[in-house]
Design a protein around this motif. Structure first.
Motif, short mmCIF file in Angstrom:
data_model
loop_
_atom_site.label_atom_id
_atom_site.label_comp_id
_atom_site.label_asym_id
_atom_site.label_seq_id
_atom_site.Cartn_x
_atom_site.Cartn_y
_atom_site.Cartn_z
N ALA A 122 42.90 36.67 47.72
CA ALA A 122 44.01 35.72 47.66
C ALA A 122 44.38 35.48 46.19
N ASP A 123 44.27 34.24 45.75
CA ASP A 123 44.72 33.89 44.40
C ASP A 123 43.59 33.51 43.47
N GLY A 124 42.34 33.85 43.86
CA GLY A 124 41.20 33.48 43.04
C GLY A 124 40.79 32.04 43.31
N GLY A 125 39.67 31.63 42.71
CA GLY A 125 39.21 30.26 42.90
C GLY A 125 37.81 30.06 42.37
N ASP A 126 37.30 28.85 42.54
CA ASP A 126 35.97 28.48 42.05
C ASP A 126 35.05 28.17 43.21
N LEU A 127 33.89 28.79 43.16
CA LEU A 127 32.87 28.64 44.20
C LEU A 127 31.64 28.00 43.56
N TYR A 128 31.20 26.87 44.11
CA TYR A 128 30.02 26.17 43.59
C TYR A 128 28.92 26.21 44.64
N ILE A 129 27.80 26.83 44.30
CA ILE A 129 26.68 26.97 45.24
C ILE A 129 25.55 26.07 44.75
N GLY A 130 25.15 25.14 45.62
CA GLY A 130 24.15 24.15 45.26
C GLY A 130 24.73 22.75 45.40
N VAL A 131 25.74 22.64 46.28
CA VAL A 131 26.38 21.36 46.55
C VAL A 131 26.38 21.15 48.06
N THR A 132 25.87 20.03 48.49
CA THR A 132 25.80 19.76 49.93
C THR A 132 26.85 18.73 50.33
N GLU A 133 27.28 18.84 51.58
CA GLU A 133 28.26 17.89 52.11
C GLU A 133 27.55 16.86 52.97
N ASN A 134 27.91 15.60 52.81
CA ASN A 134 27.34 14.52 53.61
C ASN A 134 28.48 13.62 54.09
N PRO A 135 28.19 12.64 54.92
CA PRO A 135 29.27 11.79 55.44
C PRO A 135 30.09 11.09 54.38
N HIS A 136 29.53 10.95 53.18
CA HIS A 136 30.23 10.23 52.12
C HIS A 136 30.89 11.16 51.11
N GLY A 137 30.79 12.46 51.31
CA GLY A 137 31.39 13.40 50.37
C GLY A 137 30.43 14.53 50.02
N PHE A 138 30.37 14.88 48.75
CA PHE A 138 29.53 15.99 48.29
C PHE A 138 28.49 15.48 47.30
N SER A 139 27.33 16.11 47.33
CA SER A 139 26.26 15.72 46.41
C SER A 139 25.62 16.96 45.78
N TRP A 140 25.08 16.76 44.60
CA TRP A 140 24.45 17.81 43.81
C TRP A 140 23.07 18.11 44.39
N ASP A 141 22.82 19.36 44.74
CA ASP A 141 21.51 19.78 45.27
C ASP A 141 21.26 21.22 44.84
N GLY A 142 20.98 21.38 43.54
CA GLY A 142 20.92 22.70 42.96
C GLY A 142 19.61 23.45 43.17
N PHE A 143 19.56 24.65 42.64
CA PHE A 143 18.36 25.50 42.71
C PHE A 143 17.31 24.96 41.73
N SER A 144 16.04 24.96 42.16
CA SER A 144 14.97 24.50 41.27
C SER A 144 14.87 25.38 40.03
N ASP A 145 15.13 26.66 40.23
CA ASP A 145 15.08 27.63 39.14
C ASP A 145 16.25 28.60 39.33
N PRO A 146 16.92 29.01 38.28
CA PRO A 146 18.03 29.94 38.44
C PRO A 146 17.65 31.21 39.19
N GLU A 147 16.41 31.65 39.07
CA GLU A 147 15.99 32.88 39.76
C GLU A 147 15.99 32.72 41.27
N ASP A 148 15.98 31.47 41.75
CA ASP A 148 16.04 31.24 43.19
C ASP A 148 17.38 31.69 43.78
N ALA A 149 18.36 31.89 42.92
CA ALA A 149 19.69 32.31 43.39
C ALA A 149 19.87 33.82 43.34
N ASN A 150 18.82 34.55 43.00
CA ASN A 150 18.95 36.00 42.82
C ASN A 150 19.49 36.73 44.05
N GLN A 151 19.05 36.31 45.23
CA GLN A 151 19.49 36.99 46.46
C GLN A 151 20.99 36.80 46.67
#
Length: 457
Positions: A46-75
């Motif tokens: 499409a037109d490109g965009g920004d993808l944020y991985i490590g953010v969870t959705e809850n009834p009140h919106g979005f919250s930060w829930d990142g990887f403990s270590d960057p290597e955990d995102a290797n897969q």
């Protein structure tokens, strides 16, 4: 592999307060790699965009829930690499906020010139906040055309070959461009005649009346309005339709537009005034619209002439990886047959191939006018050529008063292109506070005017 960028709590909060949409998607760090490739495929197609991985959705919106270590995102990173090699259409970085848990992977996906597939081999496209699969043959063909991988101009037409082999347009072209060739021989060698049938490009270039073969797809409509707004009751005359082969269309459309602009006079306090635009700007932008529009879209090119601007609307979105921000630097032709052969005509409209828009912008700057504005809509590209000075509104007022004795609010709005009376008044107030202008004695009400402050030497 990726840079880690530290951000403040304020920046992190601003990010989490955003809403998902056409250009933004939040994903949980536990998402399956296959699902993350769908999002990457959708953005790139499409037109490109920004993808944020490590953010969870809850009834009140979005919250930060990142990887403990960057290597955990290797897969997940490996899965994204399979969609498009990092550095080609996508880049990544880890975001870290000391007051929040873990690292969020930020992936910036750009509009790709290729069709990008998810790990299951399917094609997705971002539509609003959804990653929608592109399933039907028609949708895939449309996407390939948008990417510039295929072009409608190379499709054969169910019309007689003589429409393009026995026309005035082809005879004039061959006499000047290829004087030793017969029409049918030349067109076959150039792949403009396939299995005895003309392709779309041949019809547009060499049929004397291509509009009869491609109705509502290859004409130009020109409108002139007596105001700054588009309204039927503000039309000065009936819309003008420009038809014929593309070469003739370009010159006829430019000529008619110039004449309509020259004949237009607008009444203000100083009497009738005329607005002019660089001929090179009009020529290059109209030529660009004719060359690069999407001829599979059932619509004409529209040129609208207003008091303070000209709009040129071209059917179809920008092709491939071309965006509004990179259009002056990147090159990708949706219709290469048209570009190549139109350039072979005597006095070709596209003399400097690939440089047309740059020439249009440069011509405006030479007259100290603002650069054209390019916008992409859902189904078209709009170029607005505004008659506005490069100087700031305050500078324009000062320059005007350096030559003229006084200026009123309405005059200043005409001069600067500012539509709001209150905004213009604020500029006057700032100039008064700066000691540059003052109220013109003896003026009030609708005649209230300003003059330069006479400074002692």
């Amino acid at each position: 592999m990726f840079e880690t960028v530290s951000i403040s709590m304020e920046k992190a909060t601003q990010l989490l307060e955003q809403q998902e949409g056409h250009f933004l998607d939040f994903k949980d760090k536990r998402i399956a790699p296959a699902k993350i490739t769908r999002a990457a495929s959708a953005f790139c197609n499409a037109d490109g965009g920004d993808l944020y991985i490590g953010v969870t959705e809850n009834p009140h919106g979005f919250s930060w829930d990142g990887f403990s270590d960057p290597e955990d995102a290797n897969q997940l990173i490996a899965a994204l690499e399979a969609v498009s090699p990092f550095g080609t259409d996508i880049d990544g970085e880890f975001l870290f906020c000391s007051e929040l848990a873990g690292y969020v992977l930020h992936v910036n996906a750009r509009k790709s010139r290729f069709i990008r597939k998810s790990s299951d081999g399917k094609v997705y496209k971002r539509l609003s906040a959804q990653n929608s699969p592109v399933v039907s043959d028609e949708a895939l063909i449309a996407l390939r055309r948008q990417k510039g991988i295929e072009s409608f101009e190379s499709e054969t037409m169910a019309i007689d070959a003589e429409v393009v082999t026995n026309s005035e347009a082809i005879i004039e072209y061959l006499l000047s461009a290829v004087p030793v060739s017969e029409p049918d021989t030349y067109l076959r060698k150039q792949h403009l005649l396939v299995s005895g049938k003309p392709v779309v490009a041949a019809t547009l270039l060499f049929a004397d009346e291509p509009q009869a073969c491609l109705p509502k797809r290859c004409g130009i409509k020109i409108y002139r309005y007596s105001s700054e707004e588009q309204a039927r009751d503000r039309l000065v005359e009936d819309p003008v339709t420009i038809e014929g082969s593309l070469y003739r269309q370009v010159y006829a459309a430019v000529d008619r537009t110039v004449k309509m602009v020259e004949s237009a006079a607008y009444l203000d306090d100083e009497g009738l005034r005329k607005v002019s635009y660089p001929h090179e700007t009009l020529h290059e932008i109209i030529t660009n619209a004719v060359l690069h529009r999407d001829y599979s879209v059932t619509d004409d090119i529209h040129i609208r002439i207003f008091e303070n601007r000209i709009e040129i609307q071209s059917p179809g979105r920008l092709p491939g990886h071309i965006t509004v921000s990179n259009i002056l630097d990147e090159r990708l032709s949706r219709n290469p047959y048209l570009v190549r052969h139109l350039n072979r005509f005597p006095d070709p409209p596209n003399k400097d191939v690939g440089e047309g828009l740059n020439t249009a912008f440069d011509s405006m700057k030479k007259l100290n006018l603002r650069s054209p504005v390019i916008e992409e809509t859902a189904n078209s590209v709009m170029v607005s050529i505004r008659h506005e000075s490069l100087a700031s509104p305050a500078q324009q007022v000062f320059d005007f008063l350096s030559v003229n004795g006084s200026i009123k609010n309405e005059q200043a709005r005409k001069l600067t292109g500012i539509g709001s009376e209150s905004k213009m008044k604020k500029i006057f107030e700032n100039l008064i506070a700066a000691g540059e202008i003052e109220h013109m004695p003896g003026t009030a009400g609708r005649g209230y005017a300003y003059r330069l402050v006479i400074k002692e030497r």
